[in-house]
Write an enzyme that holds these catalytic residues in place. Structure first.
Site, PDB file in Angstrom:
ATOM      1  CB  THR B 185      -1.567  26.972  -1.405  1.00  0.00           C
ATOM      2  OG1 THR B 185      -2.488  27.651  -0.545  1.00  0.00           O
ATOM      3  CG2 THR B 185      -1.867  27.348  -2.827  1.00  0.00           C
ATOM      4  CD  GLU B 330      -1.718  30.670  -4.306  1.00  0.00           C
ATOM      5  OE1 GLU B 330      -0.700  30.149  -4.819  1.00  0.00           O
ATOM      6  OE2 GLU B 330      -1.859  30.821  -3.082  1.00  0.00           O
ATOM      7  CE  LYS B 437       7.255  45.467   4.989  1.00  0.00           C
ATOM      8  NZ  LYS B 437       5.807  45.329   5.066  1.00  0.00           N
ATOM      9  CD1 TRP B 442      10.867  47.428   2.952  1.00  0.00           C
ATOM     10  CD2 TRP B 442      10.207  46.167   1.225  1.00  0.00           C
ATOM     11  NE1 TRP B 442       9.509  47.591   2.819  1.00  0.00           N
ATOM     12  CE2 TRP B 442       9.075  46.822   1.763  1.00  0.00           C
ATOM     13  CE3 TRP B 442      10.025  45.315   0.148  1.00  0.00           C
ATOM     14  CZ2 TRP B 442       7.794  46.660   1.242  1.00  0.00           C
ATOM     15  CZ3 TRP B 442       8.753  45.150  -0.375  1.00  0.00           C
ATOM     16  CH2 TRP B 442       7.642  45.825   0.180  1.00  0.00           C
TER      17      TRP B 442
END
Lengths: 542, 542
Positions: B185, B330, B437, B442
């Site tokens: 990755t 992944e 945040k 959020w």
């Protein structure tokens, strides 16, 4: 070099968690004879947890076996989920076994508990005294009081036992190679033999059922599982439905054509699975009582060969394609599925569909000839089919000394004889033990039977090999004449003369009242051979 | 209690044997720029055997790594088959890595051999001297003589090396948990990280690709694999095609809208897979040069979010449904696929299709909130997505000390932030590291970016969090104005005022010429944050 991928995950508890959460609103509908009762997959999750808690309370622990003696219904589905997910092993008892086979399998598997449907209590009760490990019987869908069990066996009402149990359960981690479920095959020789499916094999098999080129099961499906849950895991439909969120329709004990037609009308399933005799019965019923069944996108037929005439009737008269498939208890059961290549059209497409089907990547196949040599896939060479794969049995339960002949070099010897096309489509012609070895050539007993049975005066015909000095074996045909008809051996031999090769034409004929049958309704050729050896058949020789 | 099922079978060699035999006539078609070259799966089997023999002759042994630096073509497909099937490990080198990343991954994986497409030699050659383990470079589809390799590296012509090699190979048995293929990755932080797929994970993933409710790949498909084979295994299409017998169409290096349209016209594929930018480009091309593409039954889009407007355009103007999917290197990469429930129709159906998709049984998911607690699936709670399953990474290659933060309690922390509906559909709102945040809540940087970019004067907008004494963090918007347009921060703030919640309205704005990008074209917010810290941004504060 090891991969960096996660291990595990392939377990019935994962499947249950997934199905009851992601597909919470999918349903299991059980036919009651006059209507339905319905449970969502979310409710199934709670139901299975209650059952697992109840079984724990009865002392079920570790990998003990819990038997089911049940029809296809919501309670059987809960058992399918709860028993393997709690780490125990589900043993589906075939209600059609002969009594001595039934006690044998319960003792061999060492069942601790049996869950039985109320209507099946009379079939089970007489044999409980001989089931040495059974400590508890749970009566579902019926009156537990009606069962008088022998000393040492406690009887419970399913509903009462589950009432008040917590609707969650701390499902344990299990090794994916451990046994999840057991099924015994009822062969015609020796004792029944147990196959123990693993969590892993069930997971992989369920994915296969949902593959587009296999049974194509999808969330959009409502699948009518006619094939019994005590017969090769209802061909994998219950677990596959949980995996993909397909709704299930369960016929319970109502397997006659009339009730099946009623269920079709009431529930309009998109998919169904059953053996040919069920479809034949339904076809006759529909022809007499027309009904639109085009809601069925497809129906899968296996267990024995589907007659082409039936496939045409369903497709051409009712708009329902029949998907022919082959498998056996030892193959979980999905072995091959007859989905033609995309470029096959017209008659060529039908020829593919008549076959037992194509092998998926997870089922490797080979044909072994008389000499033990592997045969080519040329649509001509006939040999015994051997298969290999992650949902194929490596042995029978109880150790490698049980029928070791069935397994060699890592392959399962299916006992089926046939040929394979270059593109991997299987056509079966016989059972290995029934094939007639005549002068170095094989004669298919099944082909001969079908040809004889195509005569209108013949109700049934069974063919066995009899010893022959010159040819090793020659066919003997046992014929059951259709009620009110008359026919002679000469006439039948004449009828066959332009339908089979000359060297296959049978010299030995006998007329009988009925072909002996096994507990699952297949021709019992072992008994027929015994009758012949005992000189009890009246034979015409040519 | 152990099951009686067979073990093993899940390997690339089984897959290759199956595909090249049962699906011998299926094809791999490679675009040449002006036409095609075609190879059957039977020929692929022979091709792969020749390549395996050639690699053995170069000394490749055991689980050594063989790199590929190639486009999507028949030679890359042969490498996909031969390298894992011979027991070695395929390492697909991403041709778009920055030079220092490229040498890092080749050294980290210890590649012994690299197979390179002729047209990519100029990209690879300058870095060979720093690749310490590479001993051989094989040039496919081009002139090997054109490559001057550093001392210690032998250069071979692919065609010459394979010529005369036997077209069969005695594929060894491998443990299904051993590595078959590797992919690194290219994150924006630290070195690239390697994921090593196992034979088992690839097998299971291939089955998933062929499931009806997943990508639905079937023998009847001709799949155009636009997503590169060096990018998360071309989303599993090559191996799944081999499993089910789907034909493959490979665009080689011709990935621009014009050539893709030509390939569509020439080959009429039924299925295709690519990232949104490819489809956006194709859409503009088709709008200017109309062409019937309704032969595509479906196209799958992943890698980043597909804009709803694009999904509508393809479906309503061209009759081609876009299937939205989510995954990452992944996760092999299939994580979730947005196939709506059967009962969702009209606008509700579209709402499902816009999501990142539903989790299959093989991918368990959970959302973890700021406090580390698991959040409910209520379509509202927003947390970081964690996943678990047999084709999900448990660690990175090289040991558990490489980025251990990504893995905990047996789960992969995806770094993606979003919410999940009660029926298991994922909606991503941000990357965990990019989420802002603010006062315990959020703010999705992605949502803000999309809203700002919906203004016609805005070409691009990237949002990062900047420290704030009162609220911890507040959003800073970096805007790229569309060429020839003019707009002020006040006007944009006004524009946003009725589109986002008041407390989300950004106070900090800056105008830049271009959003910095990573090697794979994603916004590089790390560089944007650095520019801000260095005081290089001219910021308007409200």
């Amino acid at each position: 070099m090891l991969s960096t991928m996660q291990d595990g995950h392939l377990s019935i508890s994962t499947l249950l968690r997934h199905g009851s959460k992601v597909h919470a609103t999918s349903t299991i509908t059980t036919w009651t004879g006059s209507g339905t009762r319905r449970e969502t997959f979310a409710q199934l999750g709670a139901h299975a947890a209650k059952l697992a808690n109840a079984l724990r309370s009865l002392g079920v622990t570790g990998d003990q076996r819990v038997g089911t003696f049940m029809w296809n219904n919501a309670e059987h589905m809960a058992a399918y989920c709860a028993i393997p997910a709690m780490g125990a092993v589900l043993h589906t008892l075939n209600i059609r076994l002969f009594p001595e086979q039934l006690t044998f399998v319960a003792n061999h598997a060492e069942d601790q508990v049996i869950i039985v449907d109320g209507t099946l209590v009379p079939l089970l009760a007489p044999h409980l005294a001989e089931m040495k490990t059974v400590r508890h019987v749970i009566v579902a869908n019926g009156d537990a009081m009606a069962l008088e069990a022998p000393a040492g066996i406690e009887v419970h009402s399913y509903d009462e036992l589950l009432a008040g149990q917590p609707d969650t359960f701390d499902w344990p981690e299990v090794d994916e190679r451990s046994a999840a479920a057991m099924c015994y095959t009822s062969g015609t020789t020796g004792d029944p033999k147990g196959v123990a499916y693993s969590h892993r094999s069930i997971w992989l098999h369920s994915m296969q059922v949902c593959m587009t080129d296999s049974m194509r099961l999808a969330e959009s499906d409502k699948a009518l599982a006619i094939v019994p849950m005590f017969h090769a895991m209802s061909w994998g439909l219950p677990y596959a439905a949980l995996m993909i969120g397909a709704s299930l329709v369960m016929p319970d004990r109502f397997l006659q054509p009339g009730p099946i037609a009623e269920i079709l009308a009431a529930e309009k399933p998109t998919f169904a699975a059953a053996v040919p005799t069920i479809w034949q019965g339904l076809l006759q019923h529909l022809d007499a009582n027309p009904q639109d069944i085009s809601h069925l996108r497809e129906v899968v037929v296996g267990g024995s060969a589907a007659p082409p005439s039936m496939m045409h009737a369903f497709e051409e008269r009712y708009g329902v394609p029949i998907l022919h498939a082959w498998g056996m208890t030892e193959t979980s059961p999905l072995g091959s599925v007859a989905r033609p290549p995309a470029d096959a059209t017209g008659e060529r497409r039908w020829q593919y569909r008549y076959t037992q089907g194509r092998f998926p990547a997870s089922v490797s196949a080979r044909l072994i000839g008389d000499s033990g040599k592997e045969l080519p896939w040329d649509s001509e060479s006939v040999g015994e089919l051997e298969v290999q794969g992650p949902w194929i049995a490596a042995s029978y339960y109880g150790g490698s000394d049980i029928d070791p002949e069935k397994f060699h070099e890592g392959w399962l010897r299916t006992g089926d004889v046939g040929k394979i096309s270059s593109d991997g489509f299987l056509t079966l012609t016989d059972r290995a033990k029934d094939v007639i070895k005549s002068g170095g050539e094989w004669i298919s007993s099944v082909d001969l039977e079908n040809t004889v049975m195509s005569h209108p005066a013949v109700a049934e015909a069974a063919v066995i090999g009899v010893p022959d000095e010159k040819w090793d074996e020659r066919p003997l045909v046992a014929v059951v004449v259709r009620h009110g008809q008359q026919i002679t051996a000469s006439e039948l031999r004449e009828y066959l003369s332009d339908k089979v090769a000359k060297w296959q034409l049978p010299e030995h004929w006998t007329f009988i009242d009925e072909v002996p049958k096994t507990s699952v309704g297949k021709f019992d050729k072992k008994r027929l051979r015994a009758l012949n050896l005992e000189g009890k058949l009246d034979i015409t020789h040519f």
